[in-house]
Design a protein around this motif. Structure first.
Motif, mmCIF file in Angstrom:
data_model
loop_
_atom_site.group_PDB
_atom_site.id
_atom_site.type_symbol
_atom_site.label_atom_id
_atom_site.label_comp_id
_atom_site.label_asym_id
_atom_site.label_seq_id
_atom_site.Cartn_x
_atom_site.Cartn_y
_atom_site.Cartn_z
ATOM 1 N N ASN A 150 0.823 -1.220 -0.140
ATOM 2 C CA ASN A 150 -0.067 0.010 -0.005
ATOM 3 C C ASN A 150 0.831 1.236 0.113
ATOM 4 N N ARG A 151 2.248 1.149 -0.012
ATOM 5 C CA ARG A 151 3.226 2.263 0.084
ATOM 6 C C ARG A 151 2.755 3.240 1.399
ATOM 7 N N ARG A 152 2.387 2.851 2.309
ATOM 8 C CA ARG A 152 1.839 3.518 3.439
ATOM 9 C C ARG A 152 3.252 3.781 4.278
ATOM 10 N N ILE A 153 3.210 5.305 4.679
ATOM 11 C CA ILE A 153 4.056 5.822 5.408
ATOM 12 C C ILE A 153 3.633 5.936 6.661
ATOM 13 N N PHE A 154 4.312 5.397 7.806
ATOM 14 C CA PHE A 154 3.976 5.363 9.137
ATOM 15 C C PHE A 154 4.659 6.814 9.782
ATOM 16 N N SER A 155 4.044 6.941 11.067
ATOM 17 C CA SER A 155 4.910 7.952 11.884
ATOM 18 C C SER A 155 5.881 7.616 12.373
ATOM 19 N N SER A 156 6.692 8.525 12.811
ATOM 20 C CA SER A 156 8.178 8.374 13.409
ATOM 21 C C SER A 156 7.917 7.538 14.818
ATOM 22 N N ILE A 157 7.015 7.824 15.449
ATOM 23 C CA ILE A 157 6.966 7.048 16.782
ATOM 24 C C ILE A 157 6.863 5.399 16.417
ATOM 25 N N GLU A 158 5.963 5.397 15.499
ATOM 26 C CA GLU A 158 5.553 3.801 15.004
ATOM 27 C C GLU A 158 6.801 3.053 14.402
ATOM 28 N N TYR A 159 7.709 4.044 13.756
ATOM 29 C CA TYR A 159 9.099 3.298 13.276
ATOM 30 C C TYR A 159 9.915 3.106 14.503
ATOM 31 N N ILE A 160 9.974 3.972 15.488
ATOM 32 C CA ILE A 160 10.705 3.877 16.510
ATOM 33 C C ILE A 160 10.131 2.564 17.186
ATOM 34 N N CYS A 161 9.076 2.210 17.570
ATOM 35 C CA CYS A 161 8.409 1.393 18.088
ATOM 36 C C CYS A 161 8.836 -0.017 17.590
ATOM 37 N N ALA A 162 8.793 0.048 16.159
ATOM 38 C CA ALA A 162 9.065 -1.124 15.246
ATOM 39 C C ALA A 162 10.678 -1.495 15.520
ATOM 40 N N PHE A 163 11.444 -0.612 15.691
ATOM 41 C CA PHE A 163 12.836 -0.830 15.890
ATOM 42 C C PHE A 163 13.072 -1.645 17.278
ATOM 43 N N ALA A 164 12.255 -0.712 18.373
ATOM 44 C CA ALA A 164 12.565 -1.496 19.682
ATOM 45 C C ALA A 164 11.969 -2.856 19.579
ATOM 46 N N ILE A 165 10.815 -3.075 19.102
ATOM 47 C CA ILE A 165 10.322 -4.520 19.106
ATOM 48 C C ILE A 165 11.309 -5.438 18.300
ATOM 49 N N SER A 166 11.920 -5.131 17.190
ATOM 50 C CA SER A 166 12.986 -5.811 16.372
ATOM 51 C C SER A 166 14.192 -5.899 17.374
ATOM 52 N N ALA A 167 14.715 -5.230 18.058
ATOM 53 C CA ALA A 167 15.752 -5.131 18.941
ATOM 54 C C ALA A 167 15.536 -6.128 20.178
ATOM 55 N N GLY A 168 14.299 -6.182 20.606
ATOM 56 C CA GLY A 168 14.063 -6.860 21.615
ATOM 57 C C GLY A 168 13.772 -8.523 21.171
ATOM 58 N N LEU A 169 13.362 -8.945 20.070
ATOM 59 C CA LEU A 169 13.425 -10.129 19.671
ATOM 60 C C LEU A 169 14.786 -10.596 19.419
ATOM 61 N N ILE A 170 15.668 -9.685 18.848
ATOM 62 C CA ILE A 170 16.903 -10.135 18.664
ATOM 63 C C ILE A 170 17.600 -10.502 20.114
ATOM 64 N N LEU A 171 17.384 -9.725 21.216
ATOM 65 C CA LEU A 171 17.965 -9.973 22.480
ATOM 66 C C LEU A 171 17.493 -11.239 22.865
ATOM 67 N N PHE A 172 16.144 -11.304 22.746
ATOM 68 C CA PHE A 172 15.627 -12.697 23.141
ATOM 69 C C PHE A 172 16.116 -13.910 22.602
ATOM 70 N N ALA A 173 16.069 -13.976 21.270
ATOM 71 C CA ALA A 173 16.581 -14.993 20.632
ATOM 72 C C ALA A 173 18.027 -15.310 20.858
ATOM 73 N N ALA A 174 18.683 -14.206 20.788
ATOM 74 C CA ALA A 174 20.263 -14.496 21.157
ATOM 75 C C ALA A 174 20.436 -15.284 22.450
ATOM 76 N N ALA A 175 19.676 -14.635 23.497
ATOM 77 C CA ALA A 175 19.792 -15.219 24.730
ATOM 78 C C ALA A 175 19.320 -16.809 24.899
ATOM 79 N N ASP A 176 18.399 -17.066 24.237
ATOM 80 C CA ASP A 176 17.695 -18.352 24.076
ATOM 81 C C ASP A 176 18.879 -19.102 23.169
ATOM 82 N N TRP A 177 19.622 -18.935 22.347
ATOM 83 C CA TRP A 177 20.663 -19.567 21.612
ATOM 84 C C TRP A 177 21.811 -19.676 22.503
ATOM 85 N N LYS A 178 21.928 -18.830 23.356
ATOM 86 C CA LYS A 178 23.376 -18.910 24.234
ATOM 87 C C LYS A 178 22.913 -19.950 25.402
#
Length: 357
Positions: A150-178
């Protein structure tokens, strides 16, 4: 709505104005039990947390039973329980017939089948808290699809939240893997596939509601067709016969599976009453609290190797999800957009009927 549950489709319907929901709230549970609005809310919230807590504890306890290696069957019993309970609820409400043609349920059935199967199969490869965190992140594929198609552009806070969620997933997966010896990246792939299937479900549901199908109709037929497919596939794979044989010789497993089959529907129904009566913001906060509770109980009742990466990952994911959900709710309120509410389930309806008598 942010009631991510155990891959069970329950449906959404537009039920009118928020004021009507408030009236329904006070005329059902609160008045019948002579409770104030605050007391009613506390009671419903405690019931919801208890039911979801028991459901999640049972899910992990079943996977811990010796020789139980059939994670997909947890999804099977959930779908079976929802099929039976939604059928009984339709009978109680004297709802008969079908509005949408059967062909409209194809996509819904495939999505629910994929969501339920992949989600529970992932428990064979990753631990329960990791599954809970990854299953909470339907937002990411939804944003990605909207951006690409849809070529939708989200607000800055939505992109920041998406980044935080992605970082959280990486941290969780890394801890599980370790820390988890049994960790397998295949589990992450499976749970991500289930999340993608979950992201498609609301759009497929909306098509049926436009045809004037009720929540119960969509719930019953989607889970019924999914149950048929899962019965065939799990029988051919040997999972269903193996679990039934195991349950016949293990009374603990049989008891766990019986309660597990029934409790998911009651938990979701309670949550739906809260959403209908108290609005989306309350639902967001309770949904976040429920997920946090699931993770904490998992570590307390089923000891695991601990890392602060789990804490940081959980904070990033749940914090991001809560923030972006609250922003959407307030935007909706500012634009005076009518809030879509869940159809009041059997629990609330029956209490209201008793009150009227």
């Amino acid at each position: 709505k942010n009631n991510e549950t155990s891959s069970i489709i329950m449906g959404n319907e537009d039920d009118g104005s928020p004021s009507k929901s408030k009236i329904a709230s006070k005329s059902s549970i609160g008045e019948y039990l002579s409770l104030s609005s605050n007391s009613e809310f506390v009671l419903l919230s405690l019931c919801m947390m208890f039911l979801f807590g028991v459901h999640n504890i049972l899910q992990e306890a079943i996977m811990k039973i010796p020789d139980f290696e059939h994670g997909i069957m947890l999804g099977y019993f959930e779908v079976f329980g929802v099929t039976v309970c939604s059928f009984l609820e339709r009978r109680v409400k004297n709802e008969t017939g079908r509005v949408a043609p059967l062909s409209q349920y194809t996509i819904l059935t495939l999505c629910l089948l994929a969501s339920s199967s992949f989600s529970n199969m992932s428990l064979d490869y990753i631990n329960f808290p990791t599954k809970v965190v990854f299953r909470s992140c339907k937002l990411l594929p939804t944003m990605l699809i909207s951006t690409i198609i849809n070529r939708r552009i989200f607000s800055s806070i939505e992109y920041i939240c998406a980044f935080a969620i992605s970082a959280g997933l990486i941290l969780f997966a890394a801890a599980d893997w370790k820390l988890t010896p049994s960790f397998n990246p295949l589990g992450i792939i499976l749970v991500l596939l289930s999340v993608c299937a979950d992201a498609i479900l609301p759009n497929a549901q909306e098509r049926l509601f436009k045809l004037k199908s009720s929540r119960l109709e969509v719930t019953l037929y989607t889970n019924f067709f999914t149950l048929i497919v899962m019965t065939i596939t799990t029988t051919l794979s040997g999972d269903l016969p193996a679990v039934l044989k195991h349950a016949a010789s293990n009374s603990q497993l049989a008891c766990y599976l019986t309660v597990y089959t029934l409790i998911a529907y009651a938990a979701i129904s309670t949550f739906m009453i809260i959403v209908k009566n108290y609005g989306g913001v309350t639902a967001v906060l309770l949904g976040t609290a429920r997920k946090a509770m699931s993770i904490v109980l998992s570590f307390l009742l089923f000891p695991k190797e601990f890392s602060w990466m789990y804490v940081a990952g959980t904070a990033c994911v749940l914090g991001g999800l809560t923030t972006i959900s609250l922003v959407k709710q307030y935007k909706k309120a500012d634009s005076h957009e009518p809030e879509k509410c869940e159809t009041q389930p059997m629990i609330g309806k029956n209490i209201q009927s008793l009150r009227n008598k």
